[in-house]
Design a protein around this motif. Structure first.
Motif, PDB file in Angstrom:
ATOM      1  N   ARG A  49       0.979  -1.200   0.066  1.00  0.00           N
ATOM      2  CA  ARG A  49       0.007   0.070  -0.188  1.00  0.00           C
ATOM      3  C   ARG A  49       0.840   1.271  -0.021  1.00  0.00           C
ATOM      4  O   ARG A  49       0.564   2.239  -0.670  1.00  0.00           O
ATOM      5  CB  ARG A  49      -1.119   0.147   1.154  1.00  0.00           C
ATOM      6  N   ASP A  50       2.058   1.225   0.799  1.00  0.00           N
ATOM      7  CA  ASP A  50       2.802   2.415   0.802  1.00  0.00           C
ATOM      8  C   ASP A  50       3.406   2.552  -0.549  1.00  0.00           C
ATOM      9  O   ASP A  50       3.426   3.573  -1.151  1.00  0.00           O
ATOM     10  CB  ASP A  50       3.849   2.313   1.677  1.00  0.00           C
ATOM     11  N   THR A  53       0.726   4.150  -3.010  1.00  0.00           N
ATOM     12  CA  THR A  53       0.683   5.482  -2.596  1.00  0.00           C
ATOM     13  C   THR A  53       1.510   6.389  -3.233  1.00  0.00           C
ATOM     14  O   THR A  53       1.390   7.459  -3.916  1.00  0.00           O
ATOM     15  CB  THR A  53       0.637   5.663  -1.018  1.00  0.00           C
ATOM     16  N   GLU A  56       0.992   6.632  -6.815  1.00  0.00           N
ATOM     17  CA  GLU A  56      -0.558   7.252  -7.159  1.00  0.00           C
ATOM     18  C   GLU A  56      -1.057   6.055  -7.897  1.00  0.00           C
ATOM     19  O   GLU A  56      -1.913   6.389  -8.922  1.00  0.00           O
ATOM     20  CB  GLU A  56      -0.460   8.448  -7.891  1.00  0.00           C
TER      21      GLU A  56
END
Length: 217
Positions: A49-50, A53, A56
């Motif tokens: 997830r990092d 993120t 994007e």
């Protein structure tokens, strides 16, 4: 004892892969973003997830390129070992047949790669242990081949009476460590740029091998 690199410094530096490592595109973007995260936080400190993120992207979009976070790390580790091995081989092929010149070429190549790609050096050397054996195996094989290049040059120099060392393996490990520790302390400055650093590493390495005198210009 392993000393972790200053995370703030590695975060501040843009992570760049060797130009020939992977073509431009989404796959390269994923790998460079992962390199930045793994170098500054560690493999276990950065999640998919990092990574999504930072890019994007949705986490699901990453799985179209890599089946797991471990596969992202394995690719970075493989590319780092491959770039290192090819750099050493190229340097050695252009160094002629004399052990001293071969040693100079190997140490310079080893130093420049670690100084110019500190994030990759940290991830390759610190995070490979997070990989399962089947994913680490190709990189470990390359590591052994690279170590063998330096060891062979040292043994050749000993046989010719050019180098004088009590133990070739210990000396080779000490020479290698000069480059391995660079990401933990070195930043280029006008007083010590990467070429000057490489020359100093050459001189130190030759002294370890019983050869006195400044490195070739």
């Amino acid at each position: 004892m392993s000393v972790p690199p200053p995370p703030s410094r590695l975060r501040a530096q843009k992570a760049v892969l060797p130009a020939s490592a992977v073509p431009d595109g989404t796959r390269r973007r994923i790998l460079e973003a992962a390199l930045q995260l793994f170098a500054s936080r560690g493999f276990h400190g950065a999640s998919i997830r990092d990574l999504a993120t930072a890019l994007e992207l949705r986490p699901s979009a990453l799985y179209a390129h890599f089946p797991s976070k471990e596969h992202v790390l394995a690719e970075l580790v493989r590319m780092g070992h491959e770039a290192h091995h090819e750099g050493l081989r190229t340097a050695l092929l252009g160094a002629g047949s004399e052990p001293v010149e071969q040693l100079r070429a190997l140490v310079r190549a080893h130093t420049l790669l670690h100084a110019n790609h500190p994030q990759l050096a940290v991830v390759v050397n610190e995070e490979i242990h997070a990989l399962p054996p089947e994913l680490a195996a190709p990189s470990l094989a390359l590591r052994e081949q690279s170590a063998a290049l330096l060891h062979a040059v040292i043994e050749r120099g000993r046989a010719q009476g050019v180098f004088s060392v009590p133990h070739a393996g210990v000396t080779a490990a000490a020479i290698s460590t000069l480059g391995l520790r660079l990401p933990y302390w070195y930043e280029p400055t006008a007083a010590l740029d990467v070429d000057m650093l490489a020359d100093l590493h050459v001189e130190l390495s030759l002294r370890m091998l019983g050869v006195q005198g400044p490195p070739a210009s």
